[in-house]
Design an enzyme around this catalytic site. Structure first.
Site, short mmCIF file in Angstrom:
data_model
loop_
_atom_site.label_atom_id
_atom_site.label_comp_id
_atom_site.label_asym_id
_atom_site.label_seq_id
_atom_site.Cartn_x
_atom_site.Cartn_y
_atom_site.Cartn_z
CG HIS A 68 -7.73 -9.38 10.59
ND1 HIS A 68 -8.12 -10.70 10.55
CD2 HIS A 68 -7.27 -9.09 9.34
CE1 HIS A 68 -7.91 -11.19 9.34
NE2 HIS A 68 -7.40 -10.24 8.58
CB ILE A 76 12.45 -2.18 8.73
CG1 ILE A 76 13.55 -2.48 9.75
CG2 ILE A 76 11.99 -3.41 7.97
CD1 ILE A 76 13.06 -3.29 10.93
CE1 TYR A 108 -1.86 -6.87 10.55
CE2 TYR A 108 -4.11 -7.67 10.26
CZ TYR A 108 -3.07 -6.84 9.87
OH TYR A 108 -3.25 -5.97 8.82
CG LEU A 146 -1.86 -1.23 1.35
CD1 LEU A 146 -2.98 -0.95 2.33
CD2 LEU A 146 -2.42 -1.70 0.03
CG ASP A 153 12.92 -1.65 14.32
OD1 ASP A 153 11.67 -1.71 14.28
OD2 ASP A 153 13.62 -2.53 14.86
CG PHE A 165 -0.25 2.89 5.38
CD1 PHE A 165 -0.59 4.19 5.76
CD2 PHE A 165 -1.17 2.17 4.62
CE1 PHE A 165 -1.81 4.75 5.42
CE2 PHE A 165 -2.40 2.72 4.26
CZ PHE A 165 -2.72 4.01 4.66
CE LYS A 210 -3.45 -3.43 11.32
NZ LYS A 210 -2.36 -2.53 10.89
N1 LIG Z 1 -3.34 -4.81 2.16
C1 LIG Z 1 -4.50 -4.94 2.78
O1 LIG Z 1 -5.48 -5.45 2.24
C2 LIG Z 1 -4.64 -4.47 4.21
C3 LIG Z 1 -5.83 -4.73 4.91
C4 LIG Z 1 -5.98 -4.22 6.19
C5 LIG Z 1 -4.96 -3.50 6.77
N2 LIG Z 1 -3.80 -3.29 6.10
C6 LIG Z 1 -2.73 -2.54 6.77
O2 LIG Z 1 -2.14 -1.64 5.84
C7 LIG Z 1 -0.75 -1.49 6.17
C8 LIG Z 1 0.08 -1.77 4.92
O3 LIG Z 1 -0.21 -3.08 4.45
P1 LIG Z 1 0.50 -3.72 3.16
O4 LIG Z 1 -0.48 -4.64 2.54
O5 LIG Z 1 1.11 -2.63 2.34
O6 LIG Z 1 1.62 -4.62 3.88
P2 LIG Z 1 3.18 -4.78 3.51
O7 LIG Z 1 3.66 -5.95 4.34
O8 LIG Z 1 3.37 -4.84 2.05
O9 LIG Z 1 3.82 -3.43 4.09
C9 LIG Z 1 4.15 -3.26 5.45
C10 LIG Z 1 5.52 -2.60 5.53
O10 LIG Z 1 5.85 -2.42 6.93
C11 LIG Z 1 7.26 -2.60 7.04
N3 LIG Z 1 7.67 -2.98 8.40
C12 LIG Z 1 7.47 -4.17 9.03
N4 LIG Z 1 8.07 -4.15 10.22
C13 LIG Z 1 8.67 -2.94 10.36
C14 LIG Z 1 9.44 -2.33 11.38
N5 LIG Z 1 9.76 -2.98 12.52
N6 LIG Z 1 9.89 -1.07 11.19
C15 LIG Z 1 9.60 -0.40 10.04
N7 LIG Z 1 8.87 -0.93 9.03
C16 LIG Z 1 8.40 -2.18 9.19
C17 LIG Z 1 7.58 -3.73 6.05
O11 LIG Z 1 8.96 -3.74 5.70
C18 LIG Z 1 6.64 -3.43 4.89
O12 LIG Z 1 7.29 -2.70 3.88
C19 LIG Z 1 -0.48 -2.44 7.33
O13 LIG Z 1 -0.53 -1.74 8.56
C20 LIG Z 1 -1.61 -3.44 7.25
O14 LIG Z 1 -1.90 -4.01 8.52
C21 LIG Z 1 -3.61 -3.76 4.84
#
Ligand SMILES: NC(=O)c1ccc[n+]([C@@H]2O[C@H](COP(=O)([O-])OP(=O)(O)OC[C@H]3O[C@@H](n4cnc5c(N)ncnc54)[C@H](O)[C@@H]3O)[C@@H](O)[C@H]2O)c1
Length: 199
Positions: A112, A33, A135, A13, A50, A70, A139
């Site tokens: 969730h 990260i 998870y 995203l 981080d 995000f 949230k």
């Molecule tokens: N994609 C969906 O359908 C969906 C649905 C509900 C919620 N979300 C939320 O949207 C957000 C983005 O989701 P996404 O699908 O792009 O996931 P993604 O896993 O592609 O992106 C998450 C990013 O967070 C980074 N990250 C993880 N641990 C970290 C840390 N300790 N420090 C810094 N960065 C860290 C990862 O490197 C990754 O690039 C998340 O919070 C997720 O829970 C997404």
């Protein structure tokens, strides 16, 4: 705005949001990260940090008008693995944001947080928290954190309970689908709406 911060900028995203966000500010600070997020857009800088480490997050947030939060571990994992990025990470964003005088945080929450409600219940945004996973519990924690920082400290936040923001390849998935253009629209409105309180 002068400065926006996007966490999770290397993620799925985050990657869709980076370019449109640069149009809303002088300086988009993208953070994640990973070592590198590839070619940067005009007006964008990248900082590796981080989420679980306040001493890395606080300097990133310094001087920001708003934070788009995000970054997270995005699958169900043992509690101990989620504790740093998803729980402490949210605290670090809100506390650093408060200390820095940030106006608003926009947070990627999830279905969730309320996943134990029955599908047949047709819940609204006022449904009580009923997380279905650790998870989802993170949230809920972050939504409550946002409410507390608004009610006690005046730091605004918008919590977007995303169901599924992904490519759709079957009819059933349409029911929970948020398209990428709609995600950009939603996040843009969460930023440019003048006053949101806790939403
Ligand atoms: N994609 C969906 O359908 C969906 C649905 C509900 C919620 N979300 C939320 O949207 C957000 C983005 O989701 P996404 O699908 O792009 O996931 P993604 O896993 O592609 O992106 C998450 C990013 O967070 C980074 N990250 C993880 N641990 C970290 C840390 N300790 N420090 C810094 N960065 C860290 C990862 O490197 C990754 O690039 C998340 O919070 C997720 O829970 C997404």
């Amino acid at each position: 705005m002068k400065k926006l911060v996007l966490t999770g900028a290397a993620g799925r995203l985050g990657s869709y949001l980076r370019e449109p966000l640069t149009a809303l500010c002088d300086n988009l600070v993208s953070t994640d990260i990973v070592d590198d997020i590839g070619t940067l857009y005009a007006g964008e800088t990248y900082v590796k940090a981080d989420l679980a480490q306040m001493d890395q997050i606080a300097p990133v947030v310094e001087g920001a008008d708003m934070v788009l939060h995000f970054g997270a571990i995005v699958d169900e994992k043992p509690f101990e693995e989620l504790l740093g990025p998803n729980f402490v990470g949210s605290y670090n964003i809100w506390e650093a944001g408060y200390q820095a005088g940030v106006k608003r945080i926009v947070y990627a929450s999830s279905i969730h947080a309320v996943g134990m409600h029955l599908k047949s219940d047709f819940i609204g945004i006022d449904a009580e928290h009923r997380p279905d996973t650790f998870y989802g519990l993170a949230k809920c924690f972050t939504e409550d954190l946002g409410r507390m920082y608004w009610e006690k400290r005046g730091l605004e936040s918008v919590h977007l309970r995303i169901l599924s923001c992904a490519q759709v390849n079957n009819t059933r998935a349409l029911g929970s689908w948020l398209s990428y253009p709609d995600l950009i629209h939603l996040v843009t409105r969460a930023i440019d709406t003048p006053s949101v309180g806790f939403a």
